[in-house]
Design an enzyme around this catalytic site. Structure first.
Site, mmCIF file in Angstrom:
data_model
loop_
_atom_site.group_PDB
_atom_site.id
_atom_site.type_symbol
_atom_site.label_atom_id
_atom_site.label_comp_id
_atom_site.label_asym_id
_atom_site.label_seq_id
_atom_site.Cartn_x
_atom_site.Cartn_y
_atom_site.Cartn_z
ATOM 1 C CB CYS A 69 20.229 29.667 61.208
ATOM 2 S SG CYS A 69 19.700 30.541 62.681
ATOM 3 C CB CYS A 73 15.633 25.493 65.956
ATOM 4 S SG CYS A 73 15.918 27.190 66.519
ATOM 5 C CB CYS A 76 15.223 24.810 61.987
ATOM 6 S SG CYS A 76 15.210 26.076 60.698
ATOM 7 C CB CYS A 113 5.237 36.620 56.598
ATOM 8 S SG CYS A 113 3.515 36.786 57.045
ATOM 9 C CB CYS A 144 4.467 39.698 59.019
ATOM 10 S SG CYS A 144 5.014 38.513 60.267
ATOM 11 C CB CYS A 204 2.954 36.857 64.399
ATOM 12 S SG CYS A 204 2.746 35.256 63.620
ATOM 13 N NE ARG A 276 -0.628 32.856 59.592
ATOM 14 C CZ ARG A 276 0.180 33.862 59.906
ATOM 15 N NH1 ARG A 276 1.401 33.628 60.296
ATOM 16 N NH2 ARG A 276 -0.261 35.098 59.858
HETATM 17 N N1 SAM Z 1 14.864 32.501 62.426
HETATM 18 C C1 SAM Z 1 13.604 33.079 62.836
HETATM 19 C C2 SAM Z 1 13.241 32.562 64.208
HETATM 20 O O1 SAM Z 1 13.610 31.433 64.514
HETATM 21 O O2 SAM Z 1 12.535 33.272 64.929
HETATM 22 C C3 SAM Z 1 12.598 32.716 61.798
HETATM 23 C C4 SAM Z 1 11.570 31.784 62.177
HETATM 24 S S1 SAM Z 1 10.926 30.966 60.866
HETATM 25 C C5 SAM Z 1 9.323 31.594 60.761
HETATM 26 C C6 SAM Z 1 10.920 29.404 61.488
HETATM 27 C C7 SAM Z 1 9.666 28.967 62.064
HETATM 28 O O3 SAM Z 1 9.088 28.044 61.159
HETATM 29 C C8 SAM Z 1 9.928 28.251 63.365
HETATM 30 O O4 SAM Z 1 9.790 29.143 64.451
HETATM 31 C C9 SAM Z 1 8.886 27.152 63.346
HETATM 32 O O5 SAM Z 1 7.718 27.580 63.973
HETATM 33 C C10 SAM Z 1 8.602 26.923 61.856
HETATM 34 N N2 SAM Z 1 9.336 25.734 61.398
HETATM 35 C C11 SAM Z 1 10.612 25.678 60.982
HETATM 36 N N3 SAM Z 1 10.934 24.400 60.679
HETATM 37 C C12 SAM Z 1 9.825 23.654 60.898
HETATM 38 C C13 SAM Z 1 9.505 22.266 60.784
HETATM 39 N N4 SAM Z 1 10.435 21.364 60.375
HETATM 40 N N5 SAM Z 1 8.264 21.848 61.093
HETATM 41 C C14 SAM Z 1 7.329 22.745 61.505
HETATM 42 N N6 SAM Z 1 7.558 24.060 61.670
HETATM 43 C C15 SAM Z 1 8.795 24.510 61.359
HETATM 44 FE FE1 SF4 Z 2 17.565 29.584 62.874
HETATM 45 FE FE2 SF4 Z 2 15.696 27.908 62.009
HETATM 46 FE FE3 SF4 Z 2 15.987 28.357 64.594
HETATM 47 FE FE4 SF4 Z 2 15.031 30.301 63.054
HETATM 48 S S1 SF4 Z 2 14.038 28.351 63.458
HETATM 49 S S2 SF4 Z 2 16.574 30.495 64.649
HETATM 50 S S3 SF4 Z 2 16.157 29.894 61.142
HETATM 51 S S4 SF4 Z 2 17.503 27.398 63.254
#
Ligand code: SAM
Ligand code: SF4
Length: 334
Positions: A69, A73, A76, A113, A144, A204, A276
């Site tokens: 990606c 973030c 992530c 989802c 979703c 959501c 949730r």
């Molecule tokens: N790329 C899309 C976006 O960022 O909108 C998909 C989102 S996807 C559902 C990623 C989500 O999972 C994040 O928004 C975060 O809430 C959750 N997430 C990802 N990595 C995480 C981590 N290490 N710990 C807790 N939540 C995490």
């Molecule tokens: Fe990309 Fe992960 Fe951020 Fe979603 S949460 S935009 S997958 S880096």
């Protein structure tokens, strides 16, 4: 995106039709810091007044495109900016997604989802994701998607395909946002929420706690969500899973009682939303999860993995819900 300004106990909303209470940071903070039993009692009463406290909505999450990606973030594993060791994959075939959804439905999930590790979908991706929505909808499940940021046209395309929910988190407070993500802004997230809401798809939207934020940031995130023109239909509260190779890989976990307080406050501020218990449940004891359910959480992801992170096994969840006398929420109950 204009956030309605929170003033003590006022009611306002989108147009004259909707009027509801708006929250100030001060009110929400006072609630959060009230004696634990007071906070939980109030949250449980609000929960009981709006939902069957012994029913939990079950969702299942599938990563339809993993890793690589372009966003950064800090939490992530899927970001191309971090070295989490995650193997990237292309967009999954539509037929495979529908097959996975069929299995999930046959195991009791009512909402499916689908998440993609994108900043936002490209034009060339839209035919496939539209076909996924149509195919999963045809199975009789709620659909979703979480594909990153959407423009209004993309949101309308997904709505026409039958999409029920769009997941798009604000992640944390506006103040702290730049500490976690620098490749997009808090305002970018709110703009997608506008596009999703304006196209008639249910929202959501939630965030993550335990990323080194202050207490004020957790309260502010929830007040922002509660004061959106319409509170989100679903509010996922994630507990950070520290992932090696990401900037937040060494973050100190949030204190369990603080997490339960966050769930309780989410319930009080958003009485009719599904709160949730999202990522991080594998690090929560059964007692902590039971307290969160008492505090008003009424939705979980089921299945061994979330997009890329671990989740409690089906057997573990079934055993916990049996101990607590909790049943899956029927589709019609929403
Ligand atoms: N790329 C899309 C976006 O960022 O909108 C998909 C989102 S996807 C559902 C990623 C989500 O999972 C994040 O928004 C975060 O809430 C959750 N997430 C990802 N990595 C995480 C981590 N290490 N710990 C807790 N939540 C995490
Ligand atoms: Fe990309 Fe992960 Fe951020 Fe979603 S949460 S935009 S997958 S880096």
């Amino acid at each position: 995106m204009t956030l309605v300004s929170p003033t003590e106990g006022s009611t306002a909303g989108r147009g004259a039709a909707r009027s509801r209470r708006l929250w100030s940071q001060a009110e929400a903070r006072a609630l959060y810091e009230s004696p634990f039993n007071e906070l939980l009692f109030r949250a449980h009463c609000v929960h009981r007044a709006n939902f069957d406290p012994n029913r939990v909505q079950l969702s299942r999450l599938l990563s339809i495109k993993t890793g690589g990606c372009p966003e950064d973030c800090g939490y992530c594993s899927q970001s191309a900016h971090h070295n989490s060791g995650l193997k990237a994959s292309k967009l999954m075939a539509v037929e495979r997604v529908i097959e996975e959804a069929r299995k999930a439905r046959d195991m009791g999930a009512t909402r499916y989802c689908m998440g993609a590790a994108w900043r936002s979908p490209k034009g060339r991706d839209m035919d496939a994701v539209v076909a996924m929505v149509e195919g999963v909808k045809a199975l009789g499940m709620e659909t979703c998607m979480t594909l990153g940021m959407l423009n209004l046209e993309q949101a309308q395309q997904l709505k026409t395909a039958g999409l029920d929910y769009y997941n798009h988190k604000i992640d944390t407070s506006e103040r702290y946002y730049g500490e976690v993500i620098t490749t997009r802004s808090f305002a970018d997230r709110l703009e997608t929420l506008d596009n999703v809401r304006d196209s008639g798809i249910k929202v959501c939207c939630g965030g993550i706690v335990g990323m080194g934020e202050e207490l004020a940031d957790r309260v502010d995130m929830l007040v922002t969500l509660a004061n959106l023109p319409e509170p989100p239909d679903s509010v996922p509260i994630n507990m950070l899973i520290p992932i090696k190779g990401t900037p937040l890989g060494e973050a100190q976990p949030i204190e369990p009682i603080e997490f339960v307080r966050t769930i309780a406050l989410a319930r009080i501020l958003m009485p009719q939303s599904h709160v949730r218990l999202s990522a991080g449940r594998t690090a929560m004891s059964e007692e902590m999860q039971a307290l969160c359910l008492f505090a008003g959480a009424n939705s979980v992801f089921v299945g061994d993995t979330l997009l890329t992170a671990d989740n409690p096994s089906e057997d573990k969840d079934t055993a916990l819900f049996r101990k607590l006398g909790i049943e899956p929420m029927e589709l019609s109950a929403r």
